[in-house]
Design an enzyme around this catalytic site. Sequence first.
Site, short mmCIF file in Angstrom:
data_model
loop_
_atom_site.label_atom_id
_atom_site.label_comp_id
_atom_site.label_asym_id
_atom_site.label_seq_id
_atom_site.Cartn_x
_atom_site.Cartn_y
_atom_site.Cartn_z
N PRO A 187 -5.03 -16.93 65.56
CA PRO A 187 -4.12 -16.92 65.70
C PRO A 187 -3.72 -16.85 63.97
O PRO A 187 -5.28 -18.15 63.31
CB PRO A 187 -3.58 -18.11 66.00
CG PRO A 187 -4.76 -18.53 66.79
CD PRO A 187 -5.87 -17.70 66.76
N ASN A 188 -2.65 -16.76 62.68
CA ASN A 188 -2.69 -17.45 61.37
C ASN A 188 -3.49 -16.58 60.79
O ASN A 188 -4.16 -16.99 59.59
CB ASN A 188 -2.99 -18.48 61.21
CG ASN A 188 -1.56 -19.87 62.06
OD1 ASN A 188 -0.04 -18.83 62.03
ND2 ASN A 188 -1.82 -20.41 63.05
N TYR A 201 -9.26 -20.95 52.76
CA TYR A 201 -9.49 -20.73 52.89
C TYR A 201 -10.12 -19.85 52.05
O TYR A 201 -10.13 -18.42 52.09
CB TYR A 201 -8.83 -19.90 54.05
CG TYR A 201 -8.26 -20.99 55.29
CD1 TYR A 201 -9.44 -21.18 56.29
CD2 TYR A 201 -7.63 -21.33 55.61
CE1 TYR A 201 -8.97 -22.20 57.57
CE2 TYR A 201 -6.72 -22.39 55.95
CZ TYR A 201 -7.95 -22.47 57.12
OH TYR A 201 -7.94 -23.09 58.23
N ARG A 250 -10.78 -30.93 64.56
CA ARG A 250 -11.42 -29.47 64.35
C ARG A 250 -12.51 -29.86 65.07
O ARG A 250 -13.26 -28.78 64.78
CB ARG A 250 -11.13 -29.19 62.89
CG ARG A 250 -9.91 -28.66 62.66
CD ARG A 250 -9.53 -27.95 61.54
NE ARG A 250 -8.79 -28.43 61.01
CZ ARG A 250 -7.31 -27.64 61.16
NH1 ARG A 250 -7.13 -26.62 62.12
NH2 ARG A 250 -6.04 -28.26 61.19
N HIS A 262 -16.81 -19.70 60.93
CA HIS A 262 -14.92 -20.22 61.08
C HIS A 262 -15.05 -20.34 59.22
O HIS A 262 -16.66 -20.66 58.54
CB HIS A 262 -15.90 -21.89 61.41
CG HIS A 262 -14.97 -21.98 62.62
ND1 HIS A 262 -13.78 -21.56 63.13
CD2 HIS A 262 -16.19 -22.31 63.47
CE1 HIS A 262 -14.16 -21.89 64.27
NE2 HIS A 262 -15.29 -22.33 65.49
N ASN A 264 -14.05 -15.89 65.32
CA ASN A 264 -13.07 -16.71 64.66
C ASN A 264 -11.97 -17.18 65.49
O ASN A 264 -10.78 -15.81 65.83
CB ASN A 264 -12.99 -16.55 63.29
CG ASN A 264 -12.08 -17.81 62.80
OD1 ASN A 264 -11.97 -18.76 63.18
ND2 ASN A 264 -12.55 -17.95 61.25
N SER A 306 -13.97 -22.26 56.91
CA SER A 306 -13.93 -23.63 56.59
C SER A 306 -15.05 -24.45 57.35
O SER A 306 -15.29 -23.98 58.30
CB SER A 306 -12.91 -23.86 56.65
OG SER A 306 -12.11 -24.82 57.76
N GLU A 332 -20.23 -17.33 66.52
CA GLU A 332 -18.95 -17.83 66.27
C GLU A 332 -18.60 -18.44 64.37
O GLU A 332 -19.71 -18.71 63.83
CB GLU A 332 -18.75 -18.78 67.23
CG GLU A 332 -17.35 -19.96 66.68
CD GLU A 332 -17.41 -21.58 67.42
OE1 GLU A 332 -18.27 -21.67 68.29
OE2 GLU A 332 -16.19 -22.37 67.29
N ARG A 353 -2.34 -17.89 51.44
CA ARG A 353 -1.49 -19.11 51.77
C ARG A 353 -3.61 -19.99 51.30
O ARG A 353 -4.21 -19.74 52.13
CB ARG A 353 -1.08 -19.00 53.10
CG ARG A 353 0.44 -18.61 53.23
CD ARG A 353 1.35 -19.55 52.60
NE ARG A 353 2.72 -18.89 53.10
CZ ARG A 353 2.53 -18.15 52.36
NH1 ARG A 353 2.68 -16.92 51.44
NH2 ARG A 353 4.20 -17.58 52.92
N ALA A 357 -7.61 -21.91 65.63
CA ALA A 357 -7.48 -23.19 66.22
C ALA A 357 -7.21 -22.77 67.81
O ALA A 357 -7.56 -24.41 68.37
CB ALA A 357 -6.14 -23.39 65.76
N HIS A 397 -10.09 -24.86 69.67
CA HIS A 397 -10.39 -26.50 70.04
C HIS A 397 -9.88 -26.29 71.07
O HIS A 397 -9.17 -27.79 71.70
CB HIS A 397 -10.17 -26.80 68.44
CG HIS A 397 -10.49 -26.58 67.29
ND1 HIS A 397 -11.74 -26.52 66.98
CD2 HIS A 397 -9.75 -25.86 66.29
CE1 HIS A 397 -11.81 -25.93 65.70
NE2 HIS A 397 -10.73 -25.62 65.34
N ARG A 444 -13.67 -31.68 58.30
CA ARG A 444 -12.32 -31.04 58.60
C ARG A 444 -11.86 -32.67 59.94
O ARG A 444 -12.21 -33.69 59.80
CB ARG A 444 -11.28 -30.00 58.36
CG ARG A 444 -12.13 -29.01 57.92
CD ARG A 444 -11.40 -27.91 57.78
NE ARG A 444 -10.03 -27.99 57.77
CZ ARG A 444 -9.02 -26.87 57.93
NH1 ARG A 444 -9.68 -25.82 58.07
NH2 ARG A 444 -7.88 -27.12 57.83
#
Length: 146
Positions: free
Chosen positions: A11-12, A24, A112, A101, A75, A103, A99, A19, A78, A81, A108
């Site tokens: 997601p996202n 990112y 996370r 990520h 990836n 970031s 996997e 953004r 969210a 988690h 963070r």
Amino acid sequence: MTKPIYVLNGPNLNLLGLRQPEIYGHETLADVAAQLAALADQLQVQVHCAQSNHEGQLVDWIQEARQSAAGIIINPGAYSHTSVAILDALNAFEGPVLEVHISNIHKREAFRHHSFVSSRAEGVIAGFGTEGYALALRRMVSLLAA
Ligand code: CA2
């Protein structure tokens, strides 16, 4: 190697490059997919990239991968988690899982720091920006060749 390597994004991640570039980066998901396709050509493998904002869709693709993919680079966003469903689906997949990520999730917020997927993944890349996907693809090719 006949089956493609699935590169799944959660997601996202469709907002990549649009953004929060301070977290990112500036590359879009389409840029990442194009880079992976070029690298895959060089490494003589096939990649299949897909993104969904929906947990069930990701589970469906992971189940599909049981028949159709040599390995999975994921990836989960969210869902890393929160999602036992994605972990269960990955546990039913027999090939290698990596996997990614973008970031460094460990730098963070505390929520996370734990990923359900990490307990299934052969390796985890975090904090290498979008370059992490290419590193994961190179590693996946080594794992599949071994
Ligand atoms: O660092 C990563 O790759 C993450 O998986 C990204 C997820 C986050 O929930 C994880 O903790 C770490 C969020 C993806 C959101 O992506 C965006 C990209 C650009 C703009 C807004 C969101």
